[in-house]
Design a protein around this motif. Structure first.
Motif, mmCIF file in Angstrom:
data_model
loop_
_atom_site.group_PDB
_atom_site.id
_atom_site.type_symbol
_atom_site.label_atom_id
_atom_site.label_comp_id
_atom_site.label_asym_id
_atom_site.label_seq_id
_atom_site.Cartn_x
_atom_site.Cartn_y
_atom_site.Cartn_z
ATOM 1 N N HIS A 64 0.547 -0.958 -0.122
ATOM 2 C CA HIS A 64 -0.277 -0.093 0.052
ATOM 3 C C HIS A 64 0.908 1.377 0.288
ATOM 4 O O HIS A 64 0.572 2.004 -0.375
ATOM 5 C CB HIS A 64 -1.262 -0.080 0.817
ATOM 6 N N ARG A 65 2.231 1.380 0.865
ATOM 7 C CA ARG A 65 2.785 2.160 0.654
ATOM 8 C C ARG A 65 4.486 1.955 -0.275
ATOM 9 O O ARG A 65 4.606 2.884 -0.475
ATOM 10 C CB ARG A 65 3.116 2.471 2.197
ATOM 11 N N LEU A 66 4.978 1.304 0.160
ATOM 12 C CA LEU A 66 5.701 0.545 -0.512
ATOM 13 C C LEU A 66 6.638 1.279 -1.881
ATOM 14 O O LEU A 66 5.546 1.065 -3.022
ATOM 15 C CB LEU A 66 6.294 -0.583 -0.388
ATOM 16 N N PRO A 67 6.980 1.966 -2.798
ATOM 17 C CA PRO A 67 7.251 2.555 -3.457
ATOM 18 C C PRO A 67 8.586 1.404 -3.996
ATOM 19 O O PRO A 67 8.965 0.952 -3.098
ATOM 20 C CB PRO A 67 7.798 4.230 -3.505
ATOM 21 N N PHE A 68 8.457 1.333 -5.515
ATOM 22 C CA PHE A 68 9.450 -0.136 -5.914
ATOM 23 C C PHE A 68 9.581 0.322 -7.413
ATOM 24 O O PHE A 68 8.884 1.382 -8.007
ATOM 25 C CB PHE A 68 8.525 -1.231 -5.886
ATOM 26 N N MET A 69 10.606 -0.239 -8.103
ATOM 27 C CA MET A 69 10.716 -0.083 -9.014
ATOM 28 C C MET A 69 11.826 -1.206 -10.170
ATOM 29 O O MET A 69 12.260 -2.287 -8.935
ATOM 30 C CB MET A 69 12.565 1.343 -9.263
ATOM 31 N N THR A 70 12.077 -1.385 -11.867
ATOM 32 C CA THR A 70 12.155 -2.469 -11.864
ATOM 33 C C THR A 70 13.528 -2.419 -12.084
ATOM 34 O O THR A 70 14.563 -0.950 -11.708
ATOM 35 C CB THR A 70 12.020 -2.836 -13.349
ATOM 36 N N TYR A 71 14.663 -3.115 -11.370
ATOM 37 C CA TYR A 71 16.653 -3.120 -11.006
ATOM 38 C C TYR A 71 17.474 -4.146 -11.732
ATOM 39 O O TYR A 71 18.144 -4.558 -11.257
ATOM 40 C CB TYR A 71 17.005 -2.879 -9.852
ATOM 41 N N VAL A 72 17.236 -3.333 -13.485
ATOM 42 C CA VAL A 72 16.702 -2.872 -14.326
ATOM 43 C C VAL A 72 16.033 -4.035 -14.874
ATOM 44 O O VAL A 72 16.736 -4.717 -15.355
ATOM 45 C CB VAL A 72 17.685 -1.622 -14.453
ATOM 46 N N THR A 73 15.492 -2.993 -16.578
ATOM 47 C CA THR A 73 15.050 -4.027 -16.926
ATOM 48 C C THR A 73 15.598 -3.103 -18.591
ATOM 49 O O THR A 73 15.871 -2.239 -18.346
ATOM 50 C CB THR A 73 13.326 -3.539 -17.530
ATOM 51 N N CYS A 74 15.970 -4.286 -19.129
ATOM 52 C CA CYS A 74 16.958 -3.859 -20.499
ATOM 53 C C CYS A 74 15.610 -3.445 -21.878
ATOM 54 O O CYS A 74 14.944 -5.087 -22.196
ATOM 55 C CB CYS A 74 17.613 -4.988 -21.209
ATOM 56 N N PRO A 75 15.280 -2.871 -21.954
ATOM 57 C CA PRO A 75 14.003 -2.839 -23.350
ATOM 58 C C PRO A 75 14.512 -2.259 -25.048
ATOM 59 O O PRO A 75 13.585 -2.221 -25.345
ATOM 60 C CB PRO A 75 13.759 -0.910 -23.190
ATOM 61 N N THR A 76 15.385 -3.339 -25.519
ATOM 62 C CA THR A 76 16.477 -3.014 -26.467
ATOM 63 C C THR A 76 15.725 -4.824 -27.129
ATOM 64 O O THR A 76 16.105 -4.615 -28.984
ATOM 65 C CB THR A 76 17.313 -3.080 -26.209
ATOM 66 N N MET A 77 16.166 -5.909 -26.180
ATOM 67 C CA MET A 77 15.976 -7.045 -26.856
ATOM 68 C C MET A 77 14.669 -7.708 -26.791
ATOM 69 O O MET A 77 14.671 -8.316 -27.315
ATOM 70 C CB MET A 77 17.820 -7.204 -26.998
ATOM 71 N N ARG A 78 15.168 -8.459 -25.786
ATOM 72 C CA ARG A 78 14.143 -9.617 -24.777
ATOM 73 C C ARG A 78 12.585 -8.408 -24.468
ATOM 74 O O ARG A 78 11.448 -9.613 -24.881
ATOM 75 C CB ARG A 78 15.149 -9.685 -23.791
ATOM 76 N N TYR A 79 12.491 -7.729 -25.061
ATOM 77 C CA TYR A 79 11.416 -7.074 -24.701
ATOM 78 C C TYR A 79 11.570 -5.851 -25.395
ATOM 79 O O TYR A 79 12.394 -5.135 -25.879
ATOM 80 C CB TYR A 79 11.274 -5.866 -22.860
ATOM 81 N N HIS A 80 10.458 -5.097 -26.385
ATOM 82 C CA HIS A 80 10.477 -4.723 -27.557
ATOM 83 C C HIS A 80 9.825 -3.440 -26.687
ATOM 84 O O HIS A 80 9.502 -3.336 -25.102
ATOM 85 C CB HIS A 80 9.280 -4.173 -28.454
ATOM 86 N N PRO A 81 10.753 -2.333 -26.777
ATOM 87 C CA PRO A 81 11.023 -0.912 -25.820
ATOM 88 C C PRO A 81 8.865 -0.733 -26.064
ATOM 89 O O PRO A 81 8.294 0.041 -25.011
ATOM 90 C CB PRO A 81 11.009 0.414 -26.599
ATOM 91 N N LEU A 101 10.399 3.369 -12.749
ATOM 92 C CA LEU A 101 10.486 2.129 -15.166
ATOM 93 C C LEU A 101 11.984 2.120 -14.323
ATOM 94 O O LEU A 101 13.268 3.668 -15.272
ATOM 95 C CB LEU A 101 10.630 3.247 -15.839
ATOM 96 N N GLY A 102 13.281 1.337 -14.106
ATOM 97 C CA GLY A 102 14.244 1.742 -14.550
ATOM 98 C C GLY A 102 15.092 1.258 -15.405
ATOM 99 O O GLY A 102 14.374 -0.432 -15.262
ATOM 100 N N LEU A 103 15.402 1.473 -16.129
ATOM 101 C CA LEU A 103 16.377 0.902 -17.657
ATOM 102 C C LEU A 103 17.705 0.608 -17.021
ATOM 103 O O LEU A 103 18.633 1.400 -16.704
ATOM 104 C CB LEU A 103 15.824 1.783 -18.356
ATOM 105 N N GLY A 104 18.228 -0.247 -18.200
ATOM 106 C CA GLY A 104 19.403 -0.520 -18.620
ATOM 107 C C GLY A 104 19.971 -0.682 -20.032
ATOM 108 O O GLY A 104 18.784 -1.313 -20.731
ATOM 109 N N SER A 105 20.864 -1.430 -20.094
ATOM 110 C CA SER A 105 21.556 -1.241 -21.489
ATOM 111 C C SER A 105 21.511 -3.729 -21.288
ATOM 112 O O SER A 105 22.145 -3.782 -22.937
ATOM 113 C CB SER A 105 22.985 -1.314 -22.046
ATOM 114 N N GLY A 106 21.596 -3.769 -20.397
ATOM 115 C CA GLY A 106 21.014 -5.390 -20.700
ATOM 116 C C GLY A 106 22.455 -6.271 -20.272
ATOM 117 O O GLY A 106 23.388 -5.527 -20.171
#
Length: 329
Positions: A64-81, A101-106
């Motif tokens: 209910h309160r906890l902020p969260f983030m992806t640490y990290v998602t790669c939006p370039t190959m396994r997922y299309h952006p 939304l945390g992103l990186g090059s994978g």
């Protein structure tokens, strides 16, 4: 004031357990959570790798309160952006504004599975930069037609967008990536307590029109808490020796078998020199100090090993957070 987070490490726990740990982390008072997004564990001893986005939907509903983030998602190959943009928008709605939304090059470990090989670092950063532009465009609510070097979109539009904007953090690996991505991301993720990188990032951000001040900078520190130090060291060596290779190695090895082979010479005492192990909470506070001094606003702890998560959250996390916050004053 530094914020302290809890890591939902998908490589070492199953999905139902991770949701339960997120609830416990919120209850004990962690300021935020981060979640890895992997197709494979680093080492076979870790034994898990559930789908992060499915699990985070359950976390959004269970907390209910906890902020969260992806640490990290790669939006370039396994997922299309375009898919990442849709996933992030839906998750932000479910989380009612608590998602980053945390992103990186994978890493090769996770991205090679789609059979497109593993590009060099320059191409990886080019792909990431273009992917971020695509995600930003889709989050604007406009219909997007895009013909870029790496990605094409044909009349793509997101029909469910959150009222709250989705903060976008990007993982950087050196001065060139800091300079490039500080102009397009909101926040930075960094794998080492590099004060120069933090300073450069903040300086570039401050020159950006409309900037509202220093941005969030998130790092991550592994720990191996246990009532017995020898047990903690054995567990850290078994499950986290992969981290001793450094990012240049870790981003390029393709399989858990390769990580196992690459770390055969890593000794338990080598791991114990880098990772605080055992019941001494003051040792963890001291290990956090370089990150805080480097200017990190957010520091996520990784408790190594699924078998001690519940005990760590029930017995050690509360007193540890109290010590960390006291040392921050």
């Amino acid at each position: 004031m530094t914020r302290f987070g809890y890591t939902l490490m998908t490589e070492q726990s199953g999905p139902r357990e991770l949701v339960r740990y997120a609830v416990a982390a919120e209850e004990v008072g962690f300021d935020f959570a981060v979640c890895s997004d992997h197709y494979s564990p680093w080492l076979s001893e870790q034994g898990h790798s559930p789908h992060a986005w499915t699990m985070l939907g359950a976390v959004a509903n269970a907390t209910h309160r906890l902020p969260f983030m992806t640490y990290v998602t790669c939006p370039t190959m396994r997922y299309h952006p375009a898919v990442v943009a849709q996933q992030a928008a839906t998750l932000q709605i479910l989380a009612e504004g608590r998602f980053t939304l945390g992103l990186g090059s994978g890493e090769n470990l996770n991205e090679h599975v789609v059979g497109q090989g593993w590009p060099g670092v320059v191409d990886r950063h080019d792909r990431l930069f273009e992917a971020i532009r695509v995600i930003r465009e889709l989050h604007s609510g406009r219909t997007v037609n895009h013909r870029g070097r790496w990605y094409q979109l044909d009349a793509a539009k997101l029909w469910d967008l959150p009222e709250q904007p989705i903060p976008l953090a990007v993982a950087v690996s050196g001065p060139k990536s800091v300079e490039r991505f500080a102009t397009i991301a909101d926040e930075m993720v960094l794998t080492s307590p590099d004060a120069d990188a933090v300073s450069s990032w903040q300086e570039i951000r401050q020159r950006k029109p409309g900037d509202t001040g220093p941005s969030r900078v998130t790092g991550q520190l592994p720990i191996s808490w246990d009532t017995d130090r020898d047990t903690a060291i054995r567990r850290a060596h078994e499950q986290f020796r992969w981290s001793m290779g450094g990012w240049e190695v870790n981003s390029n090895l393709p399989t858990p078998t390769a990580f196992d082979a690459a770390t055969q010479s890593v000794r338990p005492e080598d791991v114990a020199e880098q990772i605080p192990c055992g019941p001494d909470l003051d040792a963890i506070v001291e290990a956090v100090r370089p990150w805080r001094e480097a200017g990190f606003t957010d520091i996520a702890l990784v408790q190594i090993g699924d078998e001690r998560q519940e005990e760590f959250l029930a017995k050690a996390a509360g007193p540890l957070l109290a010590k960390l916050r006291e040392s921050d004053n």
